[in-house]
Scaffold this motif. Sequence first.
Motif, PDB file in Angstrom:
ATOM      1  N   ASN A  26      -9.486  -8.228   2.904  1.00  0.00           N
ATOM      2  CA  ASN A  26     -10.212  -7.265   2.071  1.00  0.00           C
ATOM      3  C   ASN A  26      -9.521  -7.128   0.709  1.00  0.00           C
ATOM      4  OD1 ASN A  26     -12.322  -5.806   3.997  1.00  0.00           O
ATOM      5  ND2 ASN A  26     -10.429  -6.113   5.165  1.00  0.00           N
ATOM      6  N   PRO A  27      -9.504  -8.198  -0.082  1.00  0.00           N
ATOM      7  CA  PRO A  27      -8.783  -8.151  -1.358  1.00  0.00           C
ATOM      8  C   PRO A  27      -9.436  -7.179  -2.337  1.00  0.00           C
ATOM      9  CG  PRO A  27     -10.085 -10.164  -1.196  1.00  0.00           C
ATOM     10  CD  PRO A  27     -10.154  -9.507   0.148  1.00  0.00           C
ATOM     11  N   GLU A  28      -8.592  -6.392  -2.993  1.00  0.00           N
ATOM     12  CA  GLU A  28      -9.073  -5.381  -3.932  1.00  0.00           C
ATOM     13  C   GLU A  28      -8.239  -5.441  -5.207  1.00  0.00           C
ATOM     14  OE1 GLU A  28     -10.250  -1.692  -1.086  1.00  0.00           O
ATOM     15  OE2 GLU A  28      -8.216  -2.474  -0.864  1.00  0.00           O
ATOM     16  N   PHE A  29      -8.898  -5.245  -6.342  1.00  0.00           N
ATOM     17  CA  PHE A  29      -8.202  -5.296  -7.621  1.00  0.00           C
ATOM     18  C   PHE A  29      -7.439  -3.991  -7.877  1.00  0.00           C
ATOM     19  CE2 PHE A  29     -11.987  -8.091  -9.001  1.00  0.00           C
ATOM     20  CZ  PHE A  29     -11.442  -9.181  -8.346  1.00  0.00           C
ATOM     21  N   GLY A  30      -6.605  -4.023  -8.907  1.00  0.00           N
ATOM     22  CA  GLY A  30      -5.766  -2.887  -9.242  1.00  0.00           C
ATOM     23  C   GLY A  30      -6.531  -1.596  -9.449  1.00  0.00           C
ATOM     24  N   HIS A  31      -6.024  -0.526  -8.856  1.00  0.00           N
ATOM     25  CA  HIS A  31      -6.618   0.811  -8.880  1.00  0.00           C
ATOM     26  C   HIS A  31      -7.958   0.880  -8.154  1.00  0.00           C
ATOM     27  CE1 HIS A  31      -3.432   2.413 -11.306  1.00  0.00           C
ATOM     28  NE2 HIS A  31      -3.645   1.544 -12.269  1.00  0.00           N
ATOM     29  N   GLU A  32      -8.285  -0.188  -7.413  1.00  0.00           N
ATOM     30  CA  GLU A  32      -9.478  -0.193  -6.561  1.00  0.00           C
ATOM     31  C   GLU A  32      -9.098  -0.480  -5.115  1.00  0.00           C
ATOM     32  OE1 GLU A  32     -12.194  -3.057  -8.161  1.00  0.00           O
ATOM     33  OE2 GLU A  32     -12.231  -2.134 -10.162  1.00  0.00           O
ATOM     34  N   GLU A  33      -7.821  -0.345  -4.775  1.00  0.00           N
ATOM     35  CA  GLU A  33      -7.331  -0.768  -3.459  1.00  0.00           C
ATOM     36  C   GLU A  33      -7.506   0.340  -2.420  1.00  0.00           C
ATOM     37  OE1 GLU A  33      -5.360  -0.137  -6.141  1.00  0.00           O
ATOM     38  OE2 GLU A  33      -3.828  -1.661  -6.404  1.00  0.00           O
ATOM     39  N   PHE A  34      -8.720   0.825  -2.261  1.00  0.00           N
ATOM     40  CA  PHE A  34      -8.951   1.976  -1.381  1.00  0.00           C
ATOM     41  C   PHE A  34      -8.723   1.627   0.091  1.00  0.00           C
ATOM     42  CE2 PHE A  34     -11.411   2.884  -5.231  1.00  0.00           C
ATOM     43  CZ  PHE A  34     -10.907   4.134  -5.546  1.00  0.00           C
ATOM     44  N   LYS A  35      -9.221   0.485   0.541  1.00  0.00           N
ATOM     45  CA  LYS A  35      -9.025   0.080   1.935  1.00  0.00           C
ATOM     46  C   LYS A  35      -7.556  -0.221   2.211  1.00  0.00           C
ATOM     47  CE  LYS A  35     -13.647  -1.918   2.552  1.00  0.00           C
ATOM     48  NZ  LYS A  35     -14.406  -3.164   2.825  1.00  0.00           N
ATOM     49  N   SER A  36      -6.930  -0.947   1.298  1.00  0.00           N
ATOM     50  CA  SER A  36      -5.534  -1.331   1.489  1.00  0.00           C
ATOM     51  C   SER A  36      -4.628  -0.110   1.498  1.00  0.00           C
ATOM     52  CB  SER A  36      -5.103  -2.286   0.370  1.00  0.00           C
ATOM     53  OG  SER A  36      -5.913  -3.436   0.342  1.00  0.00           O
ATOM     54  N   CYS A  37      -4.860   0.792   0.571  1.00  0.00           N
ATOM     55  CA  CYS A  37      -4.061   2.014   0.492  1.00  0.00           C
ATOM     56  C   CYS A  37      -4.190   2.821   1.781  1.00  0.00           C
ATOM     57  CB  CYS A  37      -4.512   2.828  -0.718  1.00  0.00           C
ATOM     58  SG  CYS A  37      -3.650   4.387  -0.945  1.00  0.00           S
ATOM     59  N   LYS A  38      -5.410   2.991   2.251  1.00  0.00           N
ATOM     60  CA  LYS A  38      -5.643   3.767   3.470  1.00  0.00           C
ATOM     61  C   LYS A  38      -4.969   3.119   4.669  1.00  0.00           C
ATOM     62  CE  LYS A  38      -9.270   5.864   6.329  1.00  0.00           C
ATOM     63  NZ  LYS A  38      -8.685   5.420   7.611  1.00  0.00           N
ATOM     64  N   ALA A  39      -5.012   1.793   4.736  1.00  0.00           N
ATOM     65  CA  ALA A  39      -4.400   1.097   5.868  1.00  0.00           C
ATOM     66  C   ALA A  39      -2.894   1.346   5.913  1.00  0.00           C
ATOM     67  CB  ALA A  39      -4.697  -0.399   5.781  1.00  0.00           C
ATOM     68  N   HIS A  40      -2.241   1.308   4.767  1.00  0.00           N
ATOM     69  CA  HIS A  40      -0.807   1.611   4.719  1.00  0.00           C
ATOM     70  C   HIS A  40      -0.547   3.055   5.129  1.00  0.00           C
ATOM     71  CE1 HIS A  40       1.284  -1.903   3.060  1.00  0.00           C
ATOM     72  NE2 HIS A  40       0.181  -2.155   2.359  1.00  0.00           N
ATOM     73  N   LYS A  41      -1.310   3.966   4.582  1.00  0.00           N
ATOM     74  CA  LYS A  41      -1.090   5.385   4.889  1.00  0.00           C
ATOM     75  C   LYS A  41      -1.314   5.677   6.367  1.00  0.00           C
ATOM     76  CE  LYS A  41      -3.974   6.928   1.787  1.00  0.00           C
ATOM     77  NZ  LYS A  41      -4.766   7.859   0.947  1.00  0.00           N
ATOM     78  N   ASP A  42      -2.298   5.022   6.971  1.00  0.00           N
ATOM     79  CA  ASP A  42      -2.604   5.272   8.384  1.00  0.00           C
ATOM     80  C   ASP A  42      -1.425   4.911   9.281  1.00  0.00           C
ATOM     81  OD1 ASP A  42      -5.102   6.226   7.770  1.00  0.00           O
ATOM     82  OD2 ASP A  42      -6.186   4.415   8.368  1.00  0.00           O
ATOM     83  N   ILE A  43      -0.831   3.748   9.063  1.00  0.00           N
ATOM     84  CA  ILE A  43       0.263   3.331   9.943  1.00  0.00           C
ATOM     85  C   ILE A  43       1.517   4.160   9.663  1.00  0.00           C
ATOM     86  CG2 ILE A  43       1.059   1.423   8.452  1.00  0.00           C
ATOM     87  CD1 ILE A  43       1.686  -0.136  11.044  1.00  0.00           C
ATOM     88  N   LEU A  44       1.772   4.509   8.409  1.00  0.00           N
ATOM     89  CA  LEU A  44       2.926   5.344   8.098  1.00  0.00           C
ATOM     90  C   LEU A  44       2.772   6.745   8.684  1.00  0.00           C
ATOM     91  CD1 LEU A  44       3.423   4.130   4.436  1.00  0.00           C
ATOM     92  CD2 LEU A  44       5.168   3.974   6.219  1.00  0.00           C
ATOM     93  N   SER A  45       1.577   7.282   8.595  1.00  0.00           N
ATOM     94  CA  SER A  45       1.315   8.599   9.182  1.00  0.00           C
ATOM     95  C   SER A  45       1.493   8.565  10.694  1.00  0.00           C
ATOM     96  CB  SER A  45      -0.098   9.049   8.814  1.00  0.00           C
ATOM     97  OG  SER A  45      -0.396  10.297   9.387  1.00  0.00           O
ATOM     98  N   LYS A  46       1.049   7.486  11.301  1.00  0.00           N
ATOM     99  CA  LYS A  46       1.176   7.326  12.752  1.00  0.00           C
ATOM    100  C   LYS A  46       2.639   7.437  13.188  1.00  0.00           C
ATOM    101  CE  LYS A  46       0.453   3.923  16.442  1.00  0.00           C
ATOM    102  NZ  LYS A  46      -0.081   2.577  16.781  1.00  0.00           N
ATOM    103  N   TYR A  47       3.549   6.944  12.354  1.00  0.00           N
ATOM    104  CA  TYR A  47       4.957   6.937  12.727  1.00  0.00           C
ATOM    105  C   TYR A  47       5.756   8.049  12.042  1.00  0.00           C
ATOM    106  CZ  TYR A  47       4.013   2.741  15.315  1.00  0.00           C
ATOM    107  OH  TYR A  47       3.511   1.859  16.229  1.00  0.00           O
ATOM    108  N   GLY A  48       5.062   9.140  11.721  1.00  0.00           N
ATOM    109  CA  GLY A  48       5.762  10.371  11.374  1.00  0.00           C
ATOM    110  C   GLY A  48       6.041  10.608   9.904  1.00  0.00           C
TER     111      GLY A  48
END
Length: 387
Positions: A26-48
């Motif tokens: 799901n490649p996204e250009f700069g400042h449009e990385e909504f899916k990528s950003c959410k994916a990182h936040k989801d796993i980090l949130s999962k681990y506290g």
Amino acid sequence: MKATVQKYIREFKNELIELSNYIHANPEFGHEEFKSCKAHKDILSKYGFEIEDNYLDMQTAFKAVYNSNKKGPTIAYLAEYDALPGIGHGCGHNILGTTSTGSGIVLSKLIDELGGKVIVFGTPAEETNGAKVDMANNGAFDEVDIVLMAHPADEYYKSGKSLAMEAIEFTFKGKTAHAASEPEEGINALDAAINTFNNINALREHIKYDSRIHGIIKEGGKAANIVPDLAIAQFYVRATTKTYLTKLVEKVKNCARGASLAAGTELEITNYEASYDNLVTNNILNNLFEEKIKDMGIKNIFEPKEGFGSIDAGNVSHVCPTIHPYFSISPRKVVGHTVEFAKAAVSTYAYEQMCKTIGALVLVAVDIIKDKQLLADIKNEFVNAHK
């Protein structure tokens, strides 16, 4: 400690590969990385990790914090996840960001005992208008002790240098006229743009050999029989230090000012992208990473390549001690910003190296947390490098 770190890496490996594969698909250009950003936040949130969304009013930036609530240094990892037009993750930011997030998660499993704090910053748009510039300018790293990240490449390389860069746009405004019947009534904005290039080409003889000036004419007229009343030229100006860059940029601006005066146009000078500082690698930190990556089984890590690119991590390195080494994602040579590099960034080989790199980045942090004198030496080098 190495065995414990490797145990956690094995525990999280499959999830990290899923994260990287998802971002790659799901490649996204700069400042449009909504899916990528959410994916990182989801796993980090999962681990506290506690997540700060829309960090510094950037929709695809985040700050993820895990605090041990014990006294100790703050270690930050920088995650990138933007892609390139046409070739997707040809710079491998899918695996770069995953390496940083993975390092943060593994370190978080250790610091409740060791102390300190770990932060993973989600940093959008490295390829264009690097978010790290605004982050550095707005205090994001002021309370951070150490910044770590590692970029995919064809081999393992120690952190080196990058060029300071300024992105300058010249807008020349003239006056239209019929180019055949009444050319004397026109003011040719394109002439000013072309002569800017000619002036800069003459300037090249008198600049330092390791500086770079390169540009395009973004707009230069609509029809051959109309004197162009608008021309826009964009340039990247690069130099090894911020100090020399400032001098060189002024000379380039004078090239445009002279061309505009000669053509009779009005001139507007702006920055069309963020300006990047040169990367100042912390050598103690760099050598520590070399030691740890060898502990993880890598036999050869090469001296830094002589690079003429620019990265927004350079701005971070002027705020706190920083390294930006490189790790291999292919057993054979691959060139960045290509389709071949994008394919390598999701290979089995790449993920094996990602795990080793996470191990090294975590072990570097562990040594710094445990050894106050080591941290003091790193900070002293940083201070002396910026005098």
